[in-house]
Write a protein that holds these residues in place. Structure first.
Motif, PDB file in Angstrom:
ATOM      1  N   GLN A 227       0.872  -1.056   0.192  1.00  8.47           N
ATOM      2  CA  GLN A 227       0.040   0.374  -0.393  1.00  8.47           C
ATOM      3  C   GLN A 227       0.889   1.745   0.024  1.00  8.47           C
ATOM      4  OE1 GLN A 227      -2.588   1.119   3.215  1.00  8.47           O
ATOM      5  NE2 GLN A 227      -4.185   1.018   1.499  1.00  8.47           N
ATOM      6  N   GLU A 228       0.609   2.426  -0.896  1.00  5.96           N
ATOM      7  CA  GLU A 228       1.471   3.337  -1.145  1.00  5.96           C
ATOM      8  C   GLU A 228       1.066   4.528   0.235  1.00  5.96           C
ATOM      9  OE1 GLU A 228       0.653   5.842  -4.254  1.00  5.96           O
ATOM     10  OE2 GLU A 228       1.014   3.880  -5.788  1.00  5.96           O
ATOM     11  N   HIS A 230       3.004   8.100   2.517  1.00  2.00           N
ATOM     12  CA  HIS A 230       3.552   9.224   2.918  1.00  2.00           C
ATOM     13  C   HIS A 230       4.738   8.430   3.383  1.00  2.00           C
ATOM     14  CE1 HIS A 230       5.020  13.127   3.348  1.00  2.00           C
ATOM     15  NE2 HIS A 230       4.026  13.501   2.497  1.00  2.00           N
ATOM     16  N   SER A 231       5.943   8.714   2.998  1.00  3.14           N
ATOM     17  CA  SER A 231       7.071   8.158   3.579  1.00  3.14           C
ATOM     18  C   SER A 231       7.397   9.072   5.197  1.00  3.14           C
ATOM     19  CB  SER A 231       8.676   8.447   2.883  1.00  3.14           C
ATOM     20  OG  SER A 231       8.930   9.673   2.011  1.00  3.14           O
ATOM     21  N   GLY A 232       7.521  10.444   4.723  1.00  2.00           N
ATOM     22  CA  GLY A 232       6.928  10.837   6.157  1.00  2.00           C
ATOM     23  C   GLY A 232       6.381  11.104   7.472  1.00  2.00           C
ATOM     24  N   THR A 233       5.553  10.531   6.803  1.00  2.00           N
ATOM     25  CA  THR A 233       4.496  10.015   8.191  1.00  2.00           C
ATOM     26  C   THR A 233       4.100   8.903   8.922  1.00  2.00           C
ATOM     27  OG1 THR A 233       2.612  10.555   6.470  1.00  2.00           O
ATOM     28  CG2 THR A 233       3.963  12.549   7.963  1.00  2.00           C
ATOM     29  N   THR A 234       4.414   7.284   7.768  1.00  2.00           N
ATOM     30  CA  THR A 234       3.532   5.956   7.957  1.00  2.00           C
ATOM     31  C   THR A 234       3.987   5.597   8.885  1.00  2.00           C
ATOM     32  OG1 THR A 234       2.681   6.486   5.658  1.00  2.00           O
ATOM     33  CG2 THR A 234       2.652   4.939   6.646  1.00  2.00           C
ATOM     34  N   PRO A 235       4.325   5.085   9.887  1.00  2.00           N
ATOM     35  CA  PRO A 235       4.529   4.763  10.983  1.00  2.00           C
ATOM     36  C   PRO A 235       4.916   3.078  10.238  1.00  2.00           C
ATOM     37  CG  PRO A 235       3.262   5.024  11.974  1.00  2.00           C
ATOM     38  CD  PRO A 235       2.790   5.191  10.428  1.00  2.00           C
ATOM     39  N   ARG A 239       2.725  -0.118   7.950  1.00  2.00           N
ATOM     40  CA  ARG A 239       3.613  -0.037   6.576  1.00  2.00           C
ATOM     41  C   ARG A 239       3.290  -1.434   5.808  1.00  2.00           C
ATOM     42  NH1 ARG A 239       8.325   3.703   5.246  1.00  2.00           N
ATOM     43  NH2 ARG A 239       8.159   5.488   6.245  1.00  2.00           N
ATOM     44  N   SER A 277       8.842   7.470  -6.982  1.00  2.00           N
ATOM     45  CA  SER A 277       8.984   8.471  -5.775  1.00  2.00           C
ATOM     46  C   SER A 277       9.418   7.940  -4.603  1.00  2.00           C
ATOM     47  CB  SER A 277       7.569   9.573  -5.931  1.00  2.00           C
ATOM     48  OG  SER A 277       8.048  10.480  -4.093  1.00  2.00           O
ATOM     49  N   PRO A 278      11.039   8.857  -4.438  1.00  2.00           N
ATOM     50  CA  PRO A 278      11.118   9.053  -2.670  1.00  2.00           C
ATOM     51  C   PRO A 278      10.355   9.093  -1.989  1.00  2.00           C
ATOM     52  CG  PRO A 278      12.904  10.050  -4.818  1.00  2.00           C
ATOM     53  CD  PRO A 278      10.737   9.954  -5.604  1.00  2.00           C
ATOM     54  N   ASN A 279       9.241  10.127  -2.070  1.00  2.00           N
ATOM     55  CA  ASN A 279       8.363  10.288  -0.922  1.00  2.00           C
ATOM     56  C   ASN A 279       7.559   9.919  -0.530  1.00  2.00           C
ATOM     57  OD1 ASN A 279       8.298  12.408   0.471  1.00  2.00           O
ATOM     58  ND2 ASN A 279       6.867  13.482  -0.778  1.00  2.00           N
ATOM     59  N   THR A 280       7.451   8.337  -1.742  1.00  2.00           N
ATOM     60  CA  THR A 280       6.061   7.709  -1.296  1.00  2.00           C
ATOM     61  C   THR A 280       6.862   6.335  -0.805  1.00  2.00           C
ATOM     62  OG1 THR A 280       4.807   8.395  -2.638  1.00  2.00           O
ATOM     63  CG2 THR A 280       3.990   6.604  -2.299  1.00  2.00           C
ATOM     64  N   VAL A 281       5.999   5.335   0.284  1.00  2.00           N
ATOM     65  CA  VAL A 281       5.910   3.789   0.360  1.00  2.00           C
ATOM     66  C   VAL A 281       5.685   2.995  -1.239  1.00  2.00           C
ATOM     67  CG1 VAL A 281       5.644   2.209   1.538  1.00  2.00           C
ATOM     68  CG2 VAL A 281       6.320   4.266   2.796  1.00  2.00           C
ATOM     69  N   PRO A 282       6.919   2.169  -1.438  1.00  2.00           N
ATOM     70  CA  PRO A 282       5.922   1.529  -2.901  1.00  2.00           C
ATOM     71  C   PRO A 282       5.229   0.692  -2.648  1.00  2.00           C
ATOM     72  CG  PRO A 282       8.259   1.447  -3.135  1.00  2.00           C
ATOM     73  CD  PRO A 282       7.739   2.656  -1.245  1.00  2.00           C
TER      74      PRO A 282
ATOM     75  N   ARG B 265      11.512   7.299  10.300  1.00  2.00           N
ATOM     76  CA  ARG B 265      10.955   6.624   8.697  1.00  2.00           C
ATOM     77  C   ARG B 265      12.095   6.357   7.878  1.00  2.00           C
ATOM     78  NH1 ARG B 265       7.683   6.450  11.994  1.00  2.00           N
ATOM     79  NH2 ARG B 265       6.520   7.366  12.538  1.00  2.00           N
ATOM     80  N   GLY B 357       5.530  14.909   9.744  1.00  2.00           N
ATOM     81  CA  GLY B 357       6.472  13.756   9.183  1.00  2.00           C
ATOM     82  C   GLY B 357       6.629  14.575   7.969  1.00  2.00           C
TER      83      GLY B 357
END
Lengths: 412, 412
Positions: A227-228, A230-235, A239, A277-282, B265, B357
């Motif tokens: 699941q996509e 946000h890489s800065g906010t998702t614990p 994930r 994107s570096p900003n998104t969990v794949p 993160r 985040g």
């Protein structure tokens, strides 16, 4: 006097270097993709070479080139030998070219010694062996052997949207052989010389590989869905990271593929991450496994393990495993490979029996006539690489074994 | 009577749904990238809304929109509140829009109650917060805060080669506000309401996050170099497989990033394999690590570990580690966040103190004036995703806390 005595190392090397000028790259390789203007240059060189020496030159519907030296009984089926002139986009000077040039050198040596053979000998260059411009590979030999119909391949498109049929028409025009069509007849047998594209001969310091057949191969697509986020906010605990699951799956599969004798070939060459994107969990990863082995039981069992291992290692993601293709190993009929073994022995050249790891036009020809292949060592086993390299000496040894084999078979 | 009593859940929700029509996607999200025609639609909606209510509307050189409700002393610097109307290509209905709509709702509520504030209040929509069409993110707020010059961003190009300057000119024309330029003056303070884009509020069942600052972040590029080889012929013992080395490196880094409290993160969102053919052992892999943490000591030390861990796990490949960016954590000044805390307490709403985040326009505004942010929970923490979702109730609670805070600060 044996044909091998007239094989000229320097003449063969000059021929290889002349062919390497077509599509030459700054890094010493070639970009001579099928039916390109660079490949047409090499085709025209081969045709001019043949015409100068009064050999017959013909083509067929898919643009394969046949250079013929008549025998004493031209009603007999010819011995066919050759390979291909097309290359990968960042290919080397010898993949394909070596087999074509060594076969041309044989015709020159036969003329020099004034040797007549019973059967005609035909030197062939097959169209689109590589499969990189037009997919699949081995289209020219496949059409020749009846594996594909000509009509089915003409609409194929390259990555720029150019149709094979249009590129072929331009090449046909450039070859200027319109009226010279090869009669559709089965060859007596087919022999292909080729660089090994692997390191085994070099590692063993043996000059000739007698190829007894092809290892089996399969392609398996693995799709990992997470699941996509946000890489800065998702614990971490919430994930579903498709990349990390794919990493675990590949780690586990590497263990499965770790055979002690190093015969299984296990590769993940395509691996795509979405959205990237570096900003998104794949959220999704798709990768393709390529597995090969000469023993069908081993290959089938390893291929069957993939699903279970992938599911066990997928963690919080889901995984979908799809077998895209499976080709069991196949062995050549004995006629040609026996002749190669005997020729090597007669010339006092040691050889290694091996299966081919790569696909070749010989796979197609094997469907319609006795077929065999001769491998020569290449530097570090590198191929599909601009640094691909062979020595003049190795090229001549291969040509001598090929020459003797061709003449023996052409006199049968 | 407190401003919060006039905040209308249904009016706010209608406004959110109206904005969500611009760039709506079939899957329930929005594709409303900065300076696109879809985003212009949302801008025109906001401008028409303001003009109907006789609020002043101005813009500036980078196309930020300011809707102004005058105070009793218009010589004083305004309280600024808002967010952005642009979205990711497969974005949700609330990222950015929520902060703009909640701020608009405050102006409507103030009018309804006939409340006068001492300072003017300006509702802002910043240009190109997302950074997906034009990189970097937060261009509108960055130009406003002096972090970038206008001249430096106009030549930026989107993936289709369209210049920001040209897209901006079209948007300016479409907004039809040419003569209405906001005077360049610093705001008294800035408050931004936003969906959390993470799951913490939902997991804790707390309606308000008081954002005390931004966690630090770094981007590290790792390039693994092996050697291309034929996947059918190259034995395992002679391979230099860049993908398998990258898999080992990421496995090892995952262990390093495994903090017990789940605060760090660690994401690998971009991962590219070359040449990317199933037939070729990968010769090169490039991936980008995104690491974030609110404690600078931890972040710096984890970032410093990457090189050593990568080198220790690279096997037969070589590895090159490059830190592309490093931003230490930063905390907001107390003025605004104290006011948010007190407003939440006065309204009897529980809150969670948290660091953001994600990056936001508030990072830029923090450079020029006291700044704070209010988070509201979003479904499963999903954002940058068409499934992004909030409840009408949560949206109204956030708007009430925002409203009270804005009025308190505007009366100072």
């Amino acid at each position: 006097m044996g044909i091998e005595t007239a094989i000229s190392e320097s003449r063969l090397w000059t021929l290889l270097m002349e062919l390497a000028r077509y599509g030459a790259t700054p890094n010493g390789g070639v970009n001579r993709q099928a039916l390109s203007s660079a490949e047409l240059g090499a085709r025209r060189y081969m045709i001019a070479w043949a015409k100068e020496r009064n050999f017959g030159v013909t083509t067929d519907g898919i643009g394969n080139i046949f250079v013929r030296r008549n025998g004493t009984d031209n009603s007999l089926a010819p011995v066919l030998t050759g390979s291909h002139l097309d290359s990968q986009p960042t290919g080397g000077k010898f993949d394909g070219s070596y087999g074509v040039a060594a076969s041309m050198e044989i015709l020159a040596a036969l003329d020099e010694l004034g040797i007549s053979t019973r059967r005609p000998i035909e030197v062939v260059s097959w169209t689109n062996e590589e499969g990189c411009r037009f997919f699949p590979a081995c289209i020219g030999s496949g059409v020749f052997a009846g594996a594909f119909s000509l009509d089915s391949v003409l609409p194929l498109m390259d990555p720029d949207g150019i149709k094979l049929g249009d590129a072929l028409a331009a090449t046909m025009k450039g070859m200027d052989l319109d009226a010279a069509v090869r009669p559709a007849s089965k060859p007596h047998c087919y022999i292909e010389a080729h660089i090994e594209q692997g390191p085994l001969l070099e590692l063993a310091n043996i000059p000739i590989g007698v190829v007894t057949g092809f290892q089996g191969g399969c392609r398996i697509k693995v799709e990992v869905t997470g699941q996509e986020g946000h890489s800065g906010t998702t614990p971490r605990r919430t994930r579903k990271d498709a990349l990390f699951s794919a990493v675990e799956i590949i780690s586990a599969l590497k263990q499965v593929a770790q055979d002690q004798d190093d015969i299984l070939r296990f590769t993940v060459g395509r691996f795509e991450v979405f959205p990237g994107s570096p900003n998104t969990v794949p959220g999704r990863v798709v990768f393709v496994i390529d597995m090969r082995h000469p023993d069908n039981t081993v290959l089938r069992s390893k291929a069957d393990e993939v699903q279970q291992v992938a599911m066990a290692s997928a963690g919080s993601c889901s995984v979908d495993v799809m077998e895209m293709s499976y080709r069991p190993p196949s062995g050549f009929q004995p006629a040609v490979i026996d002749a190669i073994r005997q020729s090597a022995a007669a010339l006092g050249v040691t050889h290694l029996e091996m299966t081919s790891g790569a696909g070749h036009d010989a796979v197609q020809l094997d469907k319609i006539c006795p077929t065999g292949m001769i491998f020569i060592p290449c530097w570090r086993g590198l191929s599909h690489n601009e640094a691909e390299s062979i020595t003049p000496e190795a090229s001549a040894i291969g040509a001598r074994v090929l020459a003797r084999t061709v003449v023996v078979l052409a006199d049968r």
